[in-house]
Design an enzyme around this catalytic site. Structure first.
Site, short mmCIF file in Angstrom:
data_model
loop_
_atom_site.label_atom_id
_atom_site.label_comp_id
_atom_site.label_asym_id
_atom_site.label_seq_id
_atom_site.Cartn_x
_atom_site.Cartn_y
_atom_site.Cartn_z
N SER A 90 2.88 -0.85 0.92
CA SER A 90 4.08 -1.81 0.62
C SER A 90 4.79 -2.08 1.78
O SER A 90 5.14 -1.09 2.40
CB SER A 90 4.97 -1.07 -0.40
OG SER A 90 6.15 -1.88 -0.73
N GLY A 91 5.06 -3.45 2.02
CA GLY A 91 5.88 -3.66 3.06
C GLY A 91 7.58 -3.15 3.00
O GLY A 91 7.97 -2.30 3.94
N SER A 92 7.87 -3.54 1.87
CA SER A 92 9.63 -3.17 1.92
C SER A 92 9.62 -1.68 1.63
O SER A 92 10.55 -0.99 2.33
CB SER A 92 10.03 -3.88 0.67
OG SER A 92 9.32 -3.60 -0.44
N ASP A 252 10.19 -9.81 -7.02
CA ASP A 252 10.53 -8.93 -5.69
C ASP A 252 11.94 -9.51 -5.16
O ASP A 252 11.76 -10.76 -4.69
CB ASP A 252 9.37 -8.90 -4.72
CG ASP A 252 9.53 -7.94 -3.86
OD1 ASP A 252 10.59 -7.84 -3.14
OD2 ASP A 252 8.47 -7.44 -3.09
N GLY A 257 6.56 -7.66 2.15
CA GLY A 257 5.78 -7.60 3.46
C GLY A 257 4.43 -7.89 3.00
O GLY A 257 3.67 -8.26 4.00
N THR A 258 3.85 -7.32 2.13
CA THR A 258 2.22 -7.41 1.95
C THR A 258 2.15 -8.92 1.49
O THR A 258 1.09 -9.33 1.94
CB THR A 258 1.97 -6.48 0.59
OG1 THR A 258 2.84 -6.72 -0.39
CG2 THR A 258 2.07 -5.14 1.20
#
Length: 342
Positions: A90-92, A252, A257-258
């Site tokens: 996960s980006g965040s 979200d 980010g993904t």
């Protein structure tokens, strides 16, 4: 106070999306790899229920468990728990984890830049954190290799009809829809409608075809629906609104980010982005993540990109979550007024 559990967390958000971090009180789950540990947490469900369900959590919340890394090149490992999934990356959440590690001193901060490597269930991610006066002011993450799967595919969505979609992996699996095709503006007032429609589109994509990840054959579903806004040219590259519906039915708060990585992989596959190009994703809250294509690679036989995403996280508090032995809800609860499908 009586309690059978004391779980220490540091709460944080990245660009608006909650990504709390468990820093103590939970032993590493069994498994020889982080992927096996991820699977154990997903299948066991106890920690997920305790931390994500009410009264301690909610559908808005993501929780990350810090674990010792399995790869000696990594400084720390983390397992992500989202409302419906326990994902590869996960980006965040990685931005939250890096910020918590450095601002709490779990990993020593070096100013002006700290380099560290995190191990997510899906693999290693390199982090470059810009730091000033004890604060992490920017986190750049080289995400997992990202790739397009289906391009310009057709699915039938009940109540909508035929819809043209792309699918891609950006650290997690996405079905991507042009926002112009759904008749809903990507604005806060449409958040509930977008969340519900996104889950229907994700379900329709799962019914139409299995997601194909060459290295993770047990990850065969589509996790998210990305409503991709129109591309705009900016002085530093491309720019677009990026609104993502997360199962079981929430939006979200960050640009995801993904999702930025997945969209860059699709744009690269279509010849619209190349190595060095940038894409700024703008969330429903007008917060931003910047994406950049660092290079090209392969995942199995699939052409892929090496994406970088960057943004900022903020710590919002520290907590000790407890479980009284007489609590009638040791695994929490869900109600459909806030948790879709409960």
């Amino acid at each position: 106070m009586r309690t059978t559990r004391v779980i220490h967390t540091v709460s944080a958000h990245a660009a608006g999306e909650v990504g709390d971090v468990i820093t103590g009180g939970v032993a590493p789950p069994p498994g020889d790899t982080l992927w096996e540990q991820r699977r154990w947490i997903a299948e066991d469900g106890t920690l997920r229920a305790l931390m994500l369900n009410e009264p301690r959590g909610g559908v808005f919340r993501h929780v990350n468990l810090l674990v010792p890394p399995k790869d000696p090149r990594a400084d720390a490992g983390f397992i992500i728990m989202e409302p419906a999934d326990t994902p590869p990356m996960s980006g965040s959440n990685s931005i939250c984890v890096a910020t918590v590690l450095l601002e709490t001193g779990i990993v020593a901060m070096q100013e002006p830049v700290t380099d560290l490597t995190l191990e997510a269930p899906g693999g290693l991610v390199h982090v470059r954190a810009t730091c000033e006066n004890g604060k992490v002011t920017r986190v750049a993450v080289e995400n997992l290799p990202s790739f397009a799967v289906e391009l310009d595919a057709r699915i039938d969505v009940p109540g909508v009809g035929p819809l043209r979609v792309d699918t891609a992996f950006g650290g997690d699996s996405f079905v991507i829809v042009n926002a112009a095709d759904i008749g809903l503006d990507l604005v806060p007032g449409n958040a509930r409608a977008l969340a519900e429609l996104g889950v229907r589109i994700t379900t329709a994509a799962d019914a139409a075809f299995r997601f194909d990840h060459p290295d993770r054959p047990d990850w065969g579903h589509h996790s998210f629906c990305l409503f991709a806004g129109d591309l705009e040219k900016a002085p530093d590259g491309l720019r677009a609104r990026s609104v993502v519906a997360i199962r079981p039915g929430k939006i979200d708060r960050s640009p995801t980010g993904t999702a930025v990585s997945a969209r860059m992989a699709v744009l690269h596959a279509k010849g619209q982005m190349g190595v060095g190009d940038r894409l700024t994703g703008v969330s429903i809250l007008d917060t931003e993540f910047e994406g950049r294509i660092l290079g090209e690679t392969h995942v199995g036989m699939r052409s892929a990109i090496r994406p970088e995403i960057s943004g900022q996280a903020w710590i919002t508090g520290t907590h000790q979550h407890m479980l009284d032995p007489s609590d009638p809800f040791p695994l929490g609860y869900r109600l459909s007024d806030t948790w879709p499908g409960a």
